[in-house]
Write a protein that holds these residues in place. Structure first.
Motif, PDB file in Angstrom:
ATOM      1  N   LEU A  56      -1.048   4.346  -1.566  1.00 16.76           N
ATOM      2  CA  LEU A  56      -2.365   4.279  -0.923  1.00 16.76           C
ATOM      3  C   LEU A  56      -2.269   4.664   0.538  1.00 16.76           C
TER       4      LEU A  56
ATOM      5  N   PHE B 235      -6.477  -6.635  -6.431  1.00 16.30           N
ATOM      6  CA  PHE B 235      -6.773  -6.916  -5.025  1.00 16.30           C
ATOM      7  C   PHE B 235      -7.257  -8.347  -4.838  1.00 16.30           C
TER       8      PHE B 235
ATOM      9  N   PHE C 275      -3.394  -1.735  -9.631  1.00 19.43           N
ATOM     10  CA  PHE C 275      -3.618  -2.566  -8.446  1.00 19.43           C
ATOM     11  C   PHE C 275      -4.464  -3.784  -8.802  1.00 19.43           C
TER      12      PHE C 275
ATOM     13  N   LYS D  96      -4.184   0.707 -18.049  1.00 17.90           N
ATOM     14  CA  LYS D  96      -3.561   2.038 -17.926  1.00 17.90           C
ATOM     15  C   LYS D  96      -2.143   2.028 -18.460  1.00 17.90           C
TER      16      LYS D  96
ATOM     17  N   ASN E  36     -12.379  -6.161  -6.129  1.00 22.03           N
ATOM     18  CA  ASN E  36     -12.845  -4.772  -6.067  1.00 22.03           C
ATOM     19  C   ASN E  36     -13.329  -4.227  -7.402  1.00 22.03           C
TER      20      ASN E  36
ATOM     21  N   ARG F   1      -8.202  -4.355 -15.900  1.00 21.82           N
ATOM     22  CA  ARG F   1      -8.414  -2.956 -15.505  1.00 21.82           C
ATOM     23  C   ARG F   1      -7.099  -2.326 -15.049  1.00 21.82           C
TER      24      ARG F   1
ATOM     25  N   ASN G  43       0.821  -1.216   0.000  1.00 17.86           N
ATOM     26  CA  ASN G  43       0.000   0.000   0.000  1.00 17.86           C
ATOM     27  C   ASN G  43       0.851   1.261   0.000  1.00 17.86           C
TER      28      ASN G  43
ATOM     29  N   ARG H 111      -0.626   7.406  -8.669  1.00 16.57           N
ATOM     30  CA  ARG H 111      -1.343   6.151  -8.914  1.00 16.57           C
ATOM     31  C   ARG H 111      -1.974   6.155 -10.289  1.00 16.57           C
TER      32      ARG H 111
END
Lengths: 240, 789
Positions: A63, A98, A96, A162, A102, A158, A58, A90
């Motif tokens: 985060l 998880f 990320f 990016k 999420n 997802r 994190n 970020r």
């Protein structure tokens, strides 16, 4: 200690400590940790629960802030960065994945990916991202219509859409069965080889360590050992 | 900052929240529609008043006096501060219509020929203005014409100063001076029996025997003139002619009613909508706080993906914005409809050239802003959590909230309380602000229902007091001329009449300092049985042997005190003027009154004898025969059946009040369901995990239901007494704003109204609980435990 192919330092952390207040108790999650992570490598952070792996991840992902110590991403100081600068960090560099995926339940698979591409600087198309995880045919399904493994792969799509420099994965197979877990790991390796992303995987499953370039073992908020695999194993060859 | 995927999420989330969206939207619809209709009506009234007064040259200054030579007007015109002035004759008389047996009271006004007239111009609705002709041409005020179905060309007899002639209607008109055409001496507007008529100078001067004489002056002031100074100058000139004091537009009767209505409309555009919008804001706050809590992992994910706090906040603000617009936009349209209905009621009372309701852009914008802003503020406070939430923290399960023993437990009662009760209390007191707001919301609903119901109670009370305790007769008869006591005894010869009591009633003008008011004074013989004057506690007030008994209104509005003197000009016969002492005040419910003993009044009138009103007790079986007989009496001007008055009153007021009550109850139900349903819904969703755990531990659905029920029931119980008190307070406040000259409502609320309010709340509760029961039945125990909250 490092292979020549991983020479560009992305993260460098020095004397990182993190103390949480959980209700009325202080929890020492990290105790003076120092480490470096390199562009393009696959790192597995191994340790039992409570060893501080997630906290470290994190902090690296912007985060969370350490209680003391330093973290740099390239030349950016993540400790002194404002909340807004961390968000931008970020947005531009980090993906990320998880343990519980999420995904946004009200968005379809494709829309969940688009959620990331819309704010990224130079994203790949959501179709391509879905193709990368092998789920283009599930594009219009809602998370509730997908299996756990599929959800996790969408989450990876997802994250990679990016085109991040770093992919931080917190127990990506933790909630999945053996076969599905393997599929997800294959996906991560593919992303690493195709877009040369630094992939950091947190796990308490020692068998996964085989696929990494380096394995960092953690316990009680400290780094216990750092091992370099001379040769990465393929996902097929690992067992748990 | 438009991001497509977020917007898609927004609409899908809203679909999930539709029940909450609808309940909140209904409140916003109520608030916005009331606001928009009242504000538009306020603006429509104000603008139509402004343009009418301006275009039709409504005078600034008015003066009435006994009689002055017509040349006096030249003097007035030359006064400093006077721009223009006109002299005229205003004379009361009677009009005999073919359609009704009793004559109607008429106020005849001299019409200055069009080329000489600049002030109080007539607006011609139909026909034309009177011109010189062999017969008397007359223009009739619209209100009277409509009430009596008069058309152009109709003829009737007019009676002025004992002289009777035929007149022909050539025009149906209105005037800025009589927007509200009220007989100043009557308690209630009665367009059937009171009208305004305009005729040319010649016939009026002839019939009134007032050639070259004037008794009324109207004037326009020049810009920048000081009203006080001008009035003083006018009074100076008119003093020798029995002037009772010139007055400004502010005190003109019709204008006073118009102004009052505009003021009230503005107030009602603010007060009631505020209640609804505040409750809506509160609901938005809980819905959104709850949503943010449920969406914790989603918000964390968005943050982890790199969405900025403001983007995420904007996303949720958009959600509220849409929830509010769902209410505000239909609210504006509904406001338009209510406004049109409202204007229709106005058109019955207020006569403007074109009182049309137009939804003002300003009202629509105010409605939109007022509909959205409180909710955005309420929502914003719910959104602060987003800023506080660090993404890493949000990924973890939240640490257990810091519960404390509730206040009640800290008082040392804990040993006697069951665990379940403790959970209920701790949950309630865990969020004291929310508890307080929920309780306040339920209070608001109760208060609104009590207000609605109280109108029924108060009219019933008013009617019972007025028609059973004050007016105890069965019929009342008015005579054209005062008659001696012997004539009353003759009435007793009519079979069916059981008792008769005479009174004397004269039109008069009461004057005190700058105040003046036309009003009938009643002279009461001793030992009268059929009529009563009452005080606040409904106790009989004796008519004083000396001095005058006035309505409490004069104490409040004019600042009169018992023992002070008041000037009185009698407006008939020899027009005597006298001064008398205020002996006491009576608490009249309908209209205003002034009462004296019969003998002292006659003495002031300089008359020997004469009753002109007789109240009768009639054998109910012979009531119709008596009525017919009396109608044929030549001396009788009108016969009023109390039953008819009562029914007429009920018809005009009762219907309106029932609709009003119904609307308020529906609105209150919207508030009650909005609050109670959302409260139940939120407390259920907040603790579905806890509920599932209890179920797994072996608690029955029944006991889980009981726990949630106890919470909301506690909230309702806390609200009942303050809510009923708030209702009383609201009623008290609304009564303060009622026009005290027409009605003076006592604050009177039946226990059954409070019971009804509580029943409505219980209904909302049962409705909400049924939904909750279904939700409890559908808890999927395994899924509920998986939810990471």
């Amino acid at each position: 200690m490092q292979d020549n192919q991983f020479s560009e330092v992305l993260f460098s952390a020095k004397q990182l400590s993190k103390i949480y207040r959980m209700g009325e108790i202080d929890v020492h999650a990290l105790r003076e940790i120092s480490l470096e992570l390199f562009a393009g490598e696959i790192v597995v952070l191994l340790g039992p629960s409570g060893s501080g792996k997630s906290t470290l991840l994190n902090i690296l992902g912007g985060l969370d802030n350490p209680t003391s110590g330093e973290v740099h991403y390239k030349e950016h100081n993540l400790v002194t960065a404002t909340e807004k600068e961390l968000t931008t960090f970020r947005r531009e560099h980090v993906g990320f994945v998880f343990q519980f995926y999420n995904l946004i339940p009200s968005l379809t698979a494709e829309e969940n990916v688009t959620l990331a591409t819309e704010i990224a600087l130079s994203p790949i198309s959501s179709n391509l991202a879905l193709h990368l995880v092998g789920l283009e045919d599930r594009a219009h399904h809602f998370p509730s219509q997908l299996s756990g493994g599929e959800q996790q792969r969408i989450a990876i799509a997802r994250a990679v859409a990016k085109r991040p420099d770093i992919l931080l994965c917190d127990e990506p197979t933790g909630a999945l069965d053996y076969t599905t877990g393997k599929k997800v790991l294959e996906t991560l390796l593919r992303v690493n080889s195709e877009i040369a992303t630094l992939v950091v995987i947190i796990t308490h499953n020692a068998s996964i360590a085989g696929i990494a370039d380096r394995v960092i073992k953690m316990a009680n908020g400290r780094i216990h050992s750092v091992a370099t695999n001379s040769k990465r194993m393929s996902v097929e060859d690992i067992q748990w | 900052m438009v991001t497509n995927s977020l917007d898609i999420k927004l609409f899908r989330d809203l679909k999930q929240l539709r029940a909450q969206t609808i309940t909140t939207a209904i409140l916003v619809i109520c608030g916005v529609s009331l606001l928009v209709s009242s504000w538009s009506a306020f603006q429509s009234l104000r603008s139509v008043r402004d343009s009418y007064y301006k275009n039709y040259q409504f005078a600034d200054i008015f003066a009435e006096f006994k009689a002055a030579p017509a040349e006096i007007i030249a003097k007035i015109r030359h006064l400093d501060g006077i721009e223009s002035a006109e002299a005229r004759i205003v004379m009361d008389g009677l009009v005999y219509l073919k359609t009704q047996p009793e004559p109607a009271l008429a106020r005849f006004i001299m019409l200055t020929p069009a080329n000489q007239s600049n002030l109080n111009k007539l607006y011609i609705r139909r026909g034309r203005l009177p011109v010189e002709s062999t017969e008397i041409e007359i223009a009739v005020h619209e209100a009277f014409a409509e009430a009596n179905n008069l058309s152009l060309g109709d003829t009737f007899k007019i009676l002025i100063q004992g002289q009777s002639e035929d007149a022909k209607i050539v025009g149906i008109t209105i005037s800025p001076e009589f927007v509200y055409a009220l007989n100043p001496a009557a308690p209630l507007p009665d367009d059937h029996h009171f009208g305004i008529f305009w005729l040319l100078p010649k016939p009026l001067q002839r019939m009134a025997k007032m050639k070259d004489v004037t008794n009324s002056i109207i004037a326009k002031m020049s810009k920048d003139a000081s009203t006080g100074a001008v009035l003083e100058r006018v009074n100076q000139v008119l003093k020798p002619y029995g002037n009772s004091g010139a007055y400004e537009r502010k005190h003109q009767l019709s204008n006073m009613f118009v102004e009052d209505e505009i003021r009230q409309q503005k107030a009602s555009a603010i007060i009631t909508p505020s209640i609804f919008l505040l409750v809506a804001a509160f609901l938005t706050h809980i819905i959104l706080s709850r949503l943010v809590a449920i969406h914790r992992p989603q918000i964390a994910t968005l943050k982890a993906l790199g969405y900025y706090d403001r983007e995420i906040s904007l996303h949720y603000m958009k959600m509220i914005l849409i929830m509010m617009l769902v209410g505000a936009i239909p609210g504006i349209f509904l406001g338009d409809i209510i406004g049109i209905l409202l204007t229709r009621t106005y058109q019955q009372f207020f006569h403007f050239p074109n009182l049309n309701f137009s939804l003002s852009l300003q009202a629509a914008i105010i409605g939109l802003v007022a509909g959205i802003t409180p909710a955005l503020l309420g929502g914003w406070s719910g959104l602060r959590a987003i800023y506080k939430l660090t993404p890493a923290e949000a990924m973890r399960a939240p640490s257990p909230p810091v519960y404390k023993p509730s206040i009640i437990e800290r008082w040392g009662l804990q040993t006697r309380i069951s665990i379940k009760t403790k959970m209920v209390w701790r949950n309630l007191f865990f969020r004291p602000v929310r508890l307080l707001l929920s309780v306040l919301g339920i209070c608001a609903a109760l208060a609104v229902i009590v207000t609605g119901g109280s109108w029924n109670d108060m009219t019933d009370f008013l009617m019972a007091t007025q028609f059973q305790r004050q007016q105890r007769e069965d019929m009342s008869v008015s005579f054209l001329k005062p008659l001696p006591a012997s004539s009353i005894r003759e009435l007793l010869n009519i079979p069916g009449i059981l008792a008769a009591e005479g009174q004397r009633s004269v039109p008069a003008r009461l004057i005190y300092k700058n105040h003046k008011r036309e009003l009938g004074i009643t002279g009461w013989p001793d030992h009268i049985q059929m009529s009563r004057k009452l005080d606040k506690d409904l106790k009989n007030i004796e008519i004083p042997d000396n001095g005058i008994l006035l309505s409490r209104y004069f104490q409040d509005a004019w600042g009169l005190k018992v023992g002070e003197n008041i000037d009185i000009e009698i407006l008939e016969g020899k027009l005597p003027v006298f001064s008398t002492r205020i002996a006491a005040f009576s608490d009249d419910l309908i209209g205003l009154s002034a009462s004296m003993k019969f003998r002292p009044l006659l003495k002031e009138l300089k008359e020997e004898t004469g009753y002109n009103v007789v109240t009768l007790k009639v054998d109910p079986i012979k009531s119709t025969e008596v009525y017919v007989k009396l109608k044929n009496f030549s001396q009788i001007y009108s016969v009023n059946l109390k039953k008819q008055l009562y029914l007429g009153f009920q018809e005009s007021m009762g219907g309106l009040i029932r609709v009003f009550t119904m609307v308020l109850i529906i609105f209150a139900l919207a508030i009650a369901i909005g609050i109670i349903y959302n409260s139940v819904r939120v407390s259920f969703s907040e603790r579905s995990w806890e509920m599932a755990s209890l179920r797994i531990l072996g608690f029955s659905k029944g006991s889980v239901f009981e726990m949630l029920t106890s919470e909301i029931v506690t909230q309702i119980s806390l609200a009942i007494i303050p809510g009923c008190l708030a209702g009383w307070g609201l009623v008290y406040l609304s009564m303060e704003s009622i026009h005290a000259e027409t009605f003076s409502f006592p604050v009177f609320i039946e226990p059954s109204t409070f019971a009804m309010a509580i029943l409505v709340i219980i209904f909302a509760l049962i409705f909400s609980l049924l939904i909750m029961l279904r939700m409890i039945g559908s808890i999927n125990l395994v899924d509920a435990l998986k939810v990471r909250e």
